[in-house]
Write a protein that holds these residues in place. Sequence first.
Motif, PDB file in Angstrom:
ATOM      1  N   SER A 221       0.825  -1.207   0.000  1.00  0.00           N
ATOM      2  CA  SER A 221       0.000   0.000   0.000  1.00  0.00           C
ATOM      3  C   SER A 221       0.862   1.262   0.000  1.00  0.00           C
ATOM      4  O   SER A 221       1.136   1.832   1.065  1.00  0.00           O
ATOM      5  CB  SER A 221      -0.943   0.017   1.213  1.00  0.00           C
TER       6      SER A 221
ATOM      7  N   TYR B 236      -6.921  -0.376   3.410  1.00  0.00           N
ATOM      8  CA  TYR B 236      -5.492  -0.507   3.137  1.00  0.00           C
ATOM      9  C   TYR B 236      -4.855   0.790   2.646  1.00  0.00           C
ATOM     10  O   TYR B 236      -3.622   0.911   2.656  1.00  0.00           O
ATOM     11  CB  TYR B 236      -5.276  -1.615   2.112  1.00  0.00           C
TER      12      TYR B 236
ATOM     13  N   PRO C  51      -5.250  -8.371  -0.814  1.00  0.00           N
ATOM     14  CA  PRO C  51      -6.287  -7.490  -0.263  1.00  0.00           C
ATOM     15  C   PRO C  51      -7.619  -7.740  -0.967  1.00  0.00           C
ATOM     16  O   PRO C  51      -7.653  -8.163  -2.123  1.00  0.00           O
ATOM     17  CB  PRO C  51      -5.756  -6.086  -0.558  1.00  0.00           C
TER      18      PRO C  51
END
Length: 301
Positions: A90, A150, A184
């Motif tokens: 991220s 995230y 994710p």
Amino acid sequence: MLGGTWAVGALRGLEEAHGFDARSADLLVGTSAGSILVSLLGNGVSVPELMQHYREDVVTSGPLAGYSWSADRAAGGHRPPMPRKWLPGSPALMRESVIHPGQRNATAVLSAFLPQGARNLERVGHLVDAVTPMGQWAAHDGVWIIAMDYATGRRTVFGRAGAPQVPLRSAVMASCAIPGWFAPVRIGEHSYIDGGAVSATSVDVVSHADLDEVYVIAPMAAADSGRASGLVGWLERRWRTQVTGACDREVEQVRATGISVFVAQPSGADLQVMGGNMMDSSRRAAVLETSIRTSRGTWQI
């Protein structure tokens, strides 16, 4: 995921010692493996049925009757996969942590630097779908699932008023998306990962939920961390020390509002059986049986 297995044993200990059926709780809050557990409880799966499920027996009654499950297949093995790309998971959260230092905890910031995991959680989603009434969030209207955005590092409480409305399977998969292990989970315009990156227990989310009593099951904390051998064991105990401290602070925050809070954490005997790898499904049966035995005396109510 041995945390969920240990939690089932703790629920069984609570039921045996005090006759408390977790399905009767006004609110069921779950993070990471706990999100799977509360989604099953919230759809009517009893603790004895959960025990069959977590032993990987064929469940003989209730919403999971006839369902076959393999934790190892769901997790893709007990070792993290090689990442698809050696890039941080991220960049947005990395920038956020630099622009606003100190506003996110260390675990959330660390998750931003880990590469995105290569495995998916479709089997977990299938499990949740198997017990969820068509078109409903859950049969129980008080199921809250914790994940982390995230990009921002902020906690999202799916199921709570004001949270994005998503299918239960999506929320649970997001809550279980361990950074560096699972990819994710994309929901709308946002990506989410394991809510444990913000807090392993998230006890504080119930501070203003108008409850009389709260029962906390904290498999990542430790009543007595003791000593562990090897680097992995040392790191695991250090992590548990941090989680225990955070859990204690959250519990005191809730107690300050007048709510009675009861906490179950793994004992030294539990930790010995668990080992340092919480994804080692070969230990599930031993973890479950030990948790049932030790937790009977843990709940001081």
